[in-house]
Design a protein around this motif. Structure first.
Motif, PDB file in Angstrom:
ATOM      1  N   ASP A 133     -11.742  23.591 -57.205  1.00 43.71           N
ATOM      2  CA  ASP A 133     -11.466  23.997 -55.825  1.00 43.71           C
ATOM      3  C   ASP A 133     -11.244  22.780 -54.929  1.00 43.71           C
ATOM      4  O   ASP A 133     -10.354  22.783 -54.061  1.00 43.71           O
ATOM      5  N   TRP A 134     -12.047  21.738 -55.118  1.00 40.60           N
ATOM      6  CA  TRP A 134     -11.882  20.534 -54.299  1.00 40.60           C
ATOM      7  C   TRP A 134     -10.485  19.951 -54.483  1.00 40.60           C
ATOM      8  O   TRP A 134      -9.816  19.579 -53.517  1.00 40.60           O
ATOM      9  N   TRP A 144     -17.489  24.127 -54.071  1.00 35.38           N
ATOM     10  CA  TRP A 144     -16.510  23.247 -53.417  1.00 35.38           C
ATOM     11  C   TRP A 144     -17.215  22.257 -52.494  1.00 35.38           C
ATOM     12  O   TRP A 144     -16.922  21.055 -52.507  1.00 35.38           O
TER      13      TRP A 144
END
Length: 408
Positions: A290-291, A342
């Protein structure tokens, strides 16, 4: 060794009585079914016909009634770049009243340029004797995941760094997915380097029901999943994820940015597959994906983690990093599990630099399994980031309050 009865017959001079019963001695070939060598040759020829898209060979190995289905199989797979395709017989049944035989087999498939291991599918084939030889009358799935072409005709769209295989009739255009996937590969390479193939294989079914069949999962549990990265069906248990399956109904509900984030997220899983191990916590693997997906989008923490922001506003701040079970499809709070993950990875990248996040991820994989997973994680955190698990968790909880309780 003779049985007691056989010895008595020999002693009495009754050797003729040891001959096989007429029903066994005179069984016709059709009643016995195909021999192992004949069956192997038949299915090897069928596999070659499909792989090389040879209609004459496919028809020759099929019964008259089965030839339309064989032609349909070739039509559905015509656009699929098959590097290898083979059947391995696992069992055969006795002939039925009509002389037909059911064989069960594993179908092994490798997509050219993408598959390191073959995908394996369970198949059931009906065989019948015709014109003095055994031929295939029908082929069907025999439970489990299915190849994309079982769901319809497959079309292919290739990009600079990807290949999209799609069944016709879906709401997502393969060419549009190619554009998104090519951008995702470039974005992932900028963070994770070139120690991976740098290409992406995506399968795009026409609808959610087809998506569920590719995974062999209940459709309702995966309705909100826009895409998932998985290993080839039936590949060895240690094989990391290497292909992206797209759920078109959930995917079309996303914004243009959302589609790019999701595809980059999945591409990250492919890029990090060599450094993702059974002991890698899901908060790290999903958080890193997600990052990477959100990197450079300009989105704020509250925009990326809206469900978590609502929890914080209600006074709910988790005490620990998400557990693996929190990521189960359909689980309550799964959205928050992704958002929390995240934020944990964003905390590492912001405080120590993006390359420290990459190094930490790889160090967790290199640490190996251990009886105490948290103790191993604590050790890697201290070595790579100079902080223990308790201190890191406390900082992460502070980050949640600071960034999600205001306007950040």
């Amino acid at each position: 060794m003779l049985s007691r009865r056989g010895a008595l017959l020999l002693a009495a001079g009754g050797l003729a009585q040891l001959s096989l019963p007429p029903a066994t001695a005179a069984r016709p070939a059709a009643a016995r079914g195909p021999g192992a060598a004949e069956l192997s040759a038949l299915l090897a020829a069928r596999a070659d016909a499909v792989r090389t898209h040879d209609p004459a060979a496919a028809a020759a190995g099929s019964t008259t009634a089965g030839r339309p289905a064989a032609a349909e199989l070739l039509a559905r797979t015509a656009a699929v770049p098959l590097a290898a395709l083979a059947y391995r017989v696992t069992s055969t049944g006795p002939p039925d009243a009509a002389g037909r035989v059911t064989a069960r087999a594993e179908l092994a498939v490798r997509i050219a340029g993408y598959d390191e291991y073959p995908a394996l599918f369970s198949r059931r084939l009906e065989l019948a004797g015709e014109a003095g030889a055994w031929r295939v009358g029908r082929e069907e799935p025999d439970g489990g995941a299915v190849p994309l072409w079982d769901l319809g005709a497959v079309e292919a769209a290739a990009g600079a760094h990807c290949l999209v295989l799609a069944t016709s009739g879906g709401a997502v255009r393969p060419a549009a997915l190619v554009e998104v996937a090519d951008r995702a590969v470039s974005a992932v390479g900028a963070v994770w380097g070139g120690d991976w193939a740098g290409r992406l294989l995506l399968e795009l079914p026409a609808g959610q029901e087809q998506f569920a069949r590719l995974l062999d999962v209940p459709p309702a549990d995966w309705a909100d999943m826009a895409a998932v990265t998985t290993a080839a069906a039936g590949a060895p248990s240690h094989t990391p994820a290497d292909r992206v399956l797209v759920n078109p109904e959930a995917y079309t509900r996303l914004s243009e940015l959302g589609r790019q984030v999701v595809t980059t997220h999945e591409a990250t899983h492919v890029a990090t597959r060599a450094d993702t191990r059974p002991w890698t916590p899901l908060w790290l693997s999903e958080g890193a994906a997600d990052w990477t997906g959100y990197l450079g989008t300009g989105r704020t923490a509250r925009q990326i983690a809206p469900e978590l922001a609502r929890d914080v506003a209600a006074g709910r701040v988790p005490a620990a990093l998400p557990a693996d079970a929190d990521f189960t499809a359909g689980a309550a709070g799964i959205a928050q599990a992704y958002e929390l993950s995240w934020l944990a990875c964003d905390l590492i990248a912001a405080r120590y630099g993006p390359q420290r996040l990459v190094a930490f991820y790889r160090a967790v994989a290199a640490a190996g399994p251990g009886p105490d997973r948290e103790a191993r994680l604590d050790q890697v955190l201290r070595t790579e980031l100079g902080t223990g698990l308790d201190d890191f968790t406390a900082r992460w909880r502070d980050e949640i309050r600071t960034r999600l309780s205001g306007t950040g």
